[in-house]
Design an enzyme around this catalytic site. Sequence first.
Site, PDB file in Angstrom:
ATOM      1  N   CYS A  51       0.825  -1.207   0.000  1.00  0.00           N
ATOM      2  CA  CYS A  51       0.000   0.000   0.000  1.00  0.00           C
ATOM      3  C   CYS A  51       0.855   1.252   0.000  1.00  0.00           C
ATOM      4  O   CYS A  51       0.615   2.188  -0.771  1.00  0.00           O
ATOM      5  CB  CYS A  51      -0.938  -0.004   1.214  1.00  0.00           C
ATOM      6  SG  CYS A  51      -0.159  -0.550   2.749  1.00  0.00           S
TER       7      CYS A  51
ATOM      8  N   HIS B 277      -2.773   5.263   6.409  1.00  0.00           N
ATOM      9  CA  HIS B 277      -1.437   5.832   6.540  1.00  0.00           C
ATOM     10  C   HIS B 277      -1.489   7.293   6.084  1.00  0.00           C
ATOM     11  O   HIS B 277      -2.325   7.653   5.251  1.00  0.00           O
ATOM     12  CB  HIS B 277      -0.447   5.119   5.611  1.00  0.00           C
ATOM     13  CG  HIS B 277      -0.372   3.642   5.749  1.00  0.00           C
ATOM     14  ND1 HIS B 277      -0.081   3.010   6.931  1.00  0.00           N
ATOM     15  CD2 HIS B 277      -0.514   2.642   4.827  1.00  0.00           C
ATOM     16  CE1 HIS B 277      -0.044   1.693   6.731  1.00  0.00           C
ATOM     17  NE2 HIS B 277      -0.322   1.445   5.467  1.00  0.00           N
TER      18      HIS B 277
HETATM   19  N1  LIG Z   1      -3.852  -5.054   5.057  1.00  0.00           N
HETATM   20  C1  LIG Z   1      -3.092  -4.183   4.459  1.00  0.00           C
HETATM   21  O1  LIG Z   1      -3.050  -3.037   4.875  1.00  0.00           O
HETATM   22  C2  LIG Z   1      -2.308  -4.547   3.235  1.00  0.00           C
HETATM   23  C3  LIG Z   1      -2.084  -3.573   2.283  1.00  0.00           C
HETATM   24  C4  LIG Z   1      -1.362  -3.917   1.125  1.00  0.00           C
HETATM   25  C5  LIG Z   1      -0.810  -5.177   1.014  1.00  0.00           C
HETATM   26  N2  LIG Z   1      -1.030  -6.080   2.013  1.00  0.00           N
HETATM   27  C6  LIG Z   1      -0.431  -7.406   1.823  1.00  0.00           C
HETATM   28  O2  LIG Z   1      -1.446  -8.286   1.405  1.00  0.00           O
HETATM   29  C7  LIG Z   1      -1.186  -9.594   1.903  1.00  0.00           C
HETATM   30  C8  LIG Z   1      -2.398 -10.072   2.661  1.00  0.00           C
HETATM   31  O3  LIG Z   1      -2.599  -9.193   3.769  1.00  0.00           O
HETATM   32  P1  LIG Z   1      -4.011  -9.047   4.460  1.00  0.00           P
HETATM   33  O4  LIG Z   1      -3.932  -7.797   5.255  1.00  0.00           O
HETATM   34  O5  LIG Z   1      -5.087  -9.221   3.465  1.00  0.00           O
HETATM   35  O6  LIG Z   1      -3.971 -10.273   5.445  1.00  0.00           O
HETATM   36  P2  LIG Z   1      -5.202 -10.863   6.279  1.00  0.00           P
HETATM   37  O7  LIG Z   1      -4.596 -11.426   7.507  1.00  0.00           O
HETATM   38  O8  LIG Z   1      -6.298  -9.887   6.380  1.00  0.00           O
HETATM   39  O9  LIG Z   1      -5.743 -12.051   5.367  1.00  0.00           O
HETATM   40  C9  LIG Z   1      -4.981 -13.168   5.094  1.00  0.00           C
HETATM   41  C10 LIG Z   1      -5.891 -14.304   4.711  1.00  0.00           C
HETATM   42  O10 LIG Z   1      -5.094 -15.434   4.394  1.00  0.00           O
HETATM   43  C11 LIG Z   1      -5.600 -16.566   5.066  1.00  0.00           C
HETATM   44  N3  LIG Z   1      -4.489 -17.439   5.382  1.00  0.00           N
HETATM   45  C12 LIG Z   1      -3.715 -17.417   6.477  1.00  0.00           C
HETATM   46  N4  LIG Z   1      -2.781 -18.399   6.394  1.00  0.00           N
HETATM   47  C13 LIG Z   1      -3.004 -19.033   5.234  1.00  0.00           C
HETATM   48  C14 LIG Z   1      -2.388 -20.127   4.607  1.00  0.00           C
HETATM   49  N5  LIG Z   1      -1.335 -20.752   5.173  1.00  0.00           N
HETATM   50  N6  LIG Z   1      -2.883 -20.514   3.405  1.00  0.00           N
HETATM   51  C15 LIG Z   1      -3.943 -19.886   2.858  1.00  0.00           C
HETATM   52  N7  LIG Z   1      -4.554 -18.841   3.414  1.00  0.00           N
HETATM   53  C16 LIG Z   1      -4.084 -18.425   4.596  1.00  0.00           C
HETATM   54  C17 LIG Z   1      -6.285 -16.030   6.290  1.00  0.00           C
HETATM   55  O11 LIG Z   1      -7.325 -16.864   6.692  1.00  0.00           O
HETATM   56  C18 LIG Z   1      -6.820 -14.727   5.806  1.00  0.00           C
HETATM   57  O12 LIG Z   1      -8.096 -14.891   5.283  1.00  0.00           O
HETATM   58  C19 LIG Z   1       0.095  -9.478   2.713  1.00  0.00           C
HETATM   59  O13 LIG Z   1       1.186  -9.750   1.855  1.00  0.00           O
HETATM   60  C20 LIG Z   1       0.126  -8.028   3.085  1.00  0.00           C
HETATM   61  O14 LIG Z   1       1.434  -7.579   3.359  1.00  0.00           O
HETATM   62  C21 LIG Z   1      -1.795  -5.804   3.088  1.00  0.00           C
END
Ligand SMILES: NC(=O)c1ccc[n+]([C@@H]2O[C@H](COP(=O)([O-])OP(=O)(O)OC[C@H]3O[C@@H](n4cnc5c(N)ncnc54)[C@H](O)[C@@H]3O)[C@@H](O)[C@H]2O)c1
Lengths: 335, 335, 335, 335
Positions: free
Chosen positions: D141, D221
């Site tokens: 992000c 942010h």
């Molecule tokens: N949340 C943010 O602000 C944001 C912003 C940009 C990028 N990201 C990136 O996006 C990615 C996901 O982040 P998020 O915030 O959506 O995470 P999150 O924790 O909200 O969601 C992750 C999902 O993956 C599932 N999960 C967990 N372990 C797993 C496994 N071993 N196999 C399959 N599924 C599994 C969980 O059940 C959950 O539904 C990360 O790389 C993060 O750095 C997050």
Amino acid sequence: MSKVKVAINGYGTIGKRVADAVSLQDDMEIIGISKTRPNFEASIAVDKGYAVYAPAEKVDAMKKGGISAAGTVEDMVKSADIVVDCTPGGIGEKNKQLYEKAGVKAIWQGGEDHELAGISFNATANYQEALGEDFVRVVSCNTTGLSRVIYAADQEYGVKKARVTLMRRAADPNDIKKGPINAIVPNPITLPSHHGPDIKTVMPHINITTTAVKLPTTLMHVHTVNMELEKDCTTEDVKDLFSKQSRIMLLGQGIGSTAEIMELGRDLGRPRGDMWENCIWKDSITVDEGELYFFQGIHQESIVIPDNVDAIRAMMELESDGARSVEKTNRTMGI
Amino acid sequence: MSKVKVAINGYGTIGKRVADAVSLQDDMEIIGISKTRPNFEASIAVDKGYAVYAPAEKVDAMKKGGISAAGTVEDMVKSADIVVDCTPGGIGEKNKQLYEKAGVKAIWQGGEDHELAGISFNATANYQEALGEDFVRVVSCNTTGLSRVIYAADQEYGVKKARVTLMRRAADPNDIKKGPINAIVPNPITLPSHHGPDIKTVMPHINITTTAVKLPTTLMHVHTVNMELEKDCTTEDVKDLFSKQSRIMLLGQGIGSTAEIMELGRDLGRPRGDMWENCIWKDSITVDEGELYFFQGIHQESIVIPDNVDAIRAMMELESDGARSVEKTNRTMGI
Amino acid sequence: MSKVKVAINGYGTIGKRVADAVSLQDDMEIIGISKTRPNFEASIAVDKGYAVYAPAEKVDAMKKGGISAAGTVEDMVKSADIVVDCTPGGIGEKNKQLYEKAGVKAIWQGGEDHELAGISFNATANYQEALGEDFVRVVSCNTTGLSRVIYAADQEYGVKKARVTLMRRAADPNDIKKGPINAIVPNPITLPSHHGPDIKTVMPHINITTTAVKLPTTLMHVHTVNMELEKDCTTEDVKDLFSKQSRIMLLGQGIGSTAEIMELGRDLGRPRGDMWENCIWKDSITVDEGELYFFQGIHQESIVIPDNVDAIRAMMELESDGARSVEKTNRTMGI
Amino acid sequence: MSKVKVAINGYGTIGKRVADAVSLQDDMEIIGISKTRPNFEASIAVDKGYAVYAPAEKVDAMKKGGISAAGTVEDMVKSADIVVDCTPGGIGEKNKQLYEKAGVKAIWQGGEDHELAGISFNATANYQEALGEDFVRVVSCNTTGLSRVIYAADQEYGVKKARVTLMRRAADPNDIKKGPINAIVPNPITLPSHHGPDIKTVMPHINITTTAVKLPTTLMHVHTVNMELEKDCTTEDVKDLFSKQSRIMLLGQGIGSTAEIMELGRDLGRPRGDMWENCIWKDSITVDEGELYFFQGIHQESIVIPDNVDAIRAMMELESDGARSVEKTNRTMGI
Ligand SMILES: NC(=O)c1ccc[n+]([C@@H]2O[C@H](COP(=O)([O-])OP(=O)(O)OC[C@H]3O[C@@H](n4cnc5c(N)ncnc54)[C@H](O)[C@@H]3O)[C@@H](O)[C@H]2O)c1
Ligand SMILES: NC(=O)c1ccc[n+]([C@@H]2O[C@H](COP(=O)([O-])OP(=O)(O)OC[C@H]3O[C@@H](n4cnc5c(N)ncnc54)[C@H](O)[C@@H]3O)[C@@H](O)[C@H]2O)c1
Ligand SMILES: NC(=O)c1ccc[n+]([C@@H]2O[C@H](COP(=O)([O-])OP(=O)(O)OC[C@H]3O[C@@H](n4cnc5c(N)ncnc54)[C@H](O)[C@@H]3O)[C@@H](O)[C@H]2O)c1
Ligand SMILES: NC(=O)c1ccc[n+]([C@@H]2O[C@H](COP(=O)([O-])OP(=O)(O)OC[C@H]3O[C@@H](n4cnc5c(N)ncnc54)[C@H](O)[C@@H]3O)[C@@H](O)[C@H]2O)c1
């Protein structure tokens, strides 16, 4: 049949939601809303097609800010059948004369005193009382949430005594002025709090004692509810009872906090992520030594919205049966 | 008479405060404290003149971080008469064998189960039970705060039933890892909470039901307390009763929140700004329909400290009379 | 030599700390403090032995609240050699006439405009300017913190340009009225912020651009500082330079946040847990492409206190050498 | 033409939004999403008509929780053309082998290292690089938000040097585990932070230095951006430039904080109130001494969503021109 003409005086947290909910009904329509500042909310109101009015002395400032008002608040009031006053608590009182002079009906919100309208309203508990009336007050978010559960329990089991701790969000999510940032604030400090008596404006016979605090959170209020009941019942009975109420939602599925309730509202695609229902943690419902306990989350920004729609319907006698109005409002809003 | 030799195993929020309080007594002394990381707290312990010990496997890492340990935790335990275990909840249990092997007495904190020690202690409520005992658990901050007021009310009026909502700070002020940042978290969701039964480890005959939430604040817990009493009494009676308790402070003078209580602690020049007393808002004390209501703030970081000192005195039989130990501890600490 | 008579007008966050710091000096004494409300702070002031004065129109209310005033603010001002005005920002201005009429010297705080006093003061950067002067303004917490590091870097390497982001705590710990609870507030939105020009009231030749936000935290401000320097230097050089400044503390030992700095202040046994020094994270100091970067925490409640003591000394010509005054203030306060 | 088959591995904050955005496109469709727990999000996925898969070892637990999985994650991957991996940072890496074995293309998110995919993607800055590729990482992000503005400024004026302070929300709104509750946390403490180098994975020639802190807020942010530019330009020029970018929104109309931006998202009727655009305060844009300054808010939950859709389009060669893909994604999503 022509639609009932509704004006919204004060288009903030509550006003904008009432406007959108009224717009979904086939028996009423928004003929105008009022704003005092030409901010982004005013601009979106214009985009939504609402006629935007302003207090006479603000019309110029609105124009300078890019919003040309359709007229003054007085003009708006005159062209309405009923005004929903959603100005900040205490301001609404000053508008009564205006409504009386224009001969329009008016609804106020929970920030005003019961005496201003004479009738305090909750669609579940006392729809009948508002039938055909000119002035009605839709009770506050906390009182609305409590009325729904106390009414249901009282009808079924009789409520001997209720004791409630209200843990209130200190500010709405868009309000950056109010604190506290890091403290628990007993408010009021003298006990019991005024919330108990407010319940009695809807259901005078209920014996209730309340205590309240303000907390550094913006999302929802949470109530811990304790009720001594007249009749015997089990935990399962109460779960059944509450699961049948259309404006109560029982939470499960890993929802452990107010933050996750708000996530649910967003994931459900609700407008603004609103949760119009009492949000009761199903696993918290417990009957212990003949007393009922549970936790409920109250989404202060939206819980009173369906009740405002129902209040219009009662006052304009569009529907004489409360249950039928509630059912119609629910269906149109997606409750 | 030589002083009782006290070791502090785990020098964090509770441990460092117990060490300082013990140091103020003339009948006991600190012979060592244990740290697991060479951080600023360890460095200040050295500056204060405490002998700093470390788990055997951490001695090297401590040295690398600039703290040369006086020996291992085992060494420390061996040279003590009594150990106050202030390791994080759940860890203390693993140390029992160590203490038994070394033949030293031990005190655990509220994060451990009652069964570990067999005796749960609050200086006001059951000092006698700890006399000469080898293992004692000083109950948690919440249970300590509740024991003091329930004991006092029960002695005077008889407590028929207590209902308490515990609004808990979610993390200590120096803990930046734990949330929530903006939510109310019912915890536990299933009711009643475990806090009621914990009171019964001190006063088994008390009928109490508790509900608890975690909040986005670090300063203090707040309890809303409701008690049905056996005997009649007035609001003034209860104010009098509480004002006589040495470990209860009645708040007035514009103190409206936990933030202002903490400001009071700082302005009073208390070490670390600690408030060892139950902080009851005087104006909240109310007897209504024969039930007592009030709000109290509980400074989780420090409320159990005087009780730890008293527990040492009871277990080491330095003083057979609880009231006299409490009086001595209060005087030395400035309560 | 008789001590210089100091009056504190406004006994809040800053005033009560200045009073206590002045009391530690052998060349000055507190002859009175003023309060407007009979709250716990007033009560503690009495306990500390300070003569408590009040605005004429508040004397009665104070008495009713249990505090009998020693006289009016006017009385207090008349009996002083110098007044330290610690009333809220903007109020201090209105007191100038009073001080002029009484013929006393006066110090204002950073909430007032530079023009009110004509001289803006920081003990490290421009002690000489205040020598013998009648009116001086001790600059704000943010400007004090920046003056110390910019002055040191400028003396040693020459500062070509400074760029600073000020992340400000939105309210002091005891202030429960101000938010935000959960938002980041750019403040002011128009750039650059007024903090840069404020530095120039102390060091007019510094080229500095600042941006500022308000944050939902109460403990400390944090600055990210970037400086382009005239002369070459290394990361180690800057660490050395800062480690030699008496009012700068370099942080290590596991301190990762403002919360842990405040814990350090409490563990050190500082009065109110105050941190009078700039708190610079040692590991953040970095010279990269000829530019210096670092993070510093600023304890807004206390950083200006030693500078107030030094300002009194300069204005009363108790000491003509700034370094010697700073050294004396440090020694007495425990810096 | 048949639609491209997209699987979402990990249906959390990012995954559920990507699923909904893909569903709006006419050239791609969701063939399945994976969940690890049978919570409310899984239940809503079912209601939305998504086929819900689970890791083999979780299929039973899902069933017990009321969600019968359509198959294992392996099954899902096999039936897809491309997988969007939205598992938590660090987990995605372990899935690479699975995708390689199944011969499907894959997109990872910013929580994974650049090296995992070899290509770091931002639709505005380097769409071309992903054309026809098998493995791509959509940057975080923060990097997405910075790429958009730096790319635009660099194209028009040339960016000599950028200095950015990233003020990061410490936890997403639905995450109640992470703190801090009341502190500012420099993170990382050593400078410059890794965010600068991450920008270079998209635009290797940019000279950028970043510093970052974590804050007790959940909404967005905020970046303070400083850029030295090669060519001369005025404040108005930059406002014009940014106002022409489709994924940048210029804020005015009384929006003073991240809280009010989120209110705007809700009032606009955006799904989940999402703000996919960089939210730049128009009045903060300033050119001062040849350097550009401004504040931007970054909605971490949603800013990368349109870029994920564009990445699919590039990798599957559905569209060779980046601007046309961006335009199509914007139109369908309502940007
Ligand atoms: N949340 C943010 O602000 C944001 C912003 C940009 C990028 N990201 C990136 O996006 C990615 C996901 O982040 P998020 O915030 O959506 O995470 P999150 O924790 O909200 O969601 C992750 C999902 O993956 C599932 N999960 C967990 N372990 C797993 C496994 N071993 N196999 C399959 N599924 C599994 C969980 O059940 C959950 O539904 C990360 O790389 C993060 O750095 C997050
Ligand atoms: N926000 C809640 O949680 C909540 C919940 C239930 C009930 N209420 C009640 O609803 C009422 C409205 O509260 P709100 O939260 O929507 O307030 P708000 O501040 O969000 O909105 C008030 C609106 O009224 C306008 N306004 C202000 N002064 C006005 C005037 N003199 N004339 C006309 N308009 C004026 C403002 O511009 C604003 O648009 C209050 O009585 C409040 O107690 C609020
Ligand atoms: N903090 C409170 O609010 C509070 C209040 C009352 C009771 N308690 C109880 O007091 C006990 C201590 O809590 P705390 O808040 O002081 O914890 P803490 O985390 O602040 O401190 C624990 C200390 O123990 C050390 N430690 C960790 N693992 C260790 C090990 N294996 N062996 C030896 N030392 C180890 C740590 O280094 C740390 O110094 C717990 O049982 C807790 O439930 C805490
Ligand atoms: N708090 C900070 O973080 C901080 C830091 C540096 C400088 N300052 C500056 O110090 C000054 C004082 O700020 P503070 O935070 O101590 O304020 P405060 O609100 O804590 O205290 C102000 C005191 O002045 C008294 N007061 C109010 N009106 C008065 C009047 N008309 N006459 C006499 N006394 C009156 C109040 O009773 C109170 O005791 C301001 O200029 C402020 O900008 C504050």
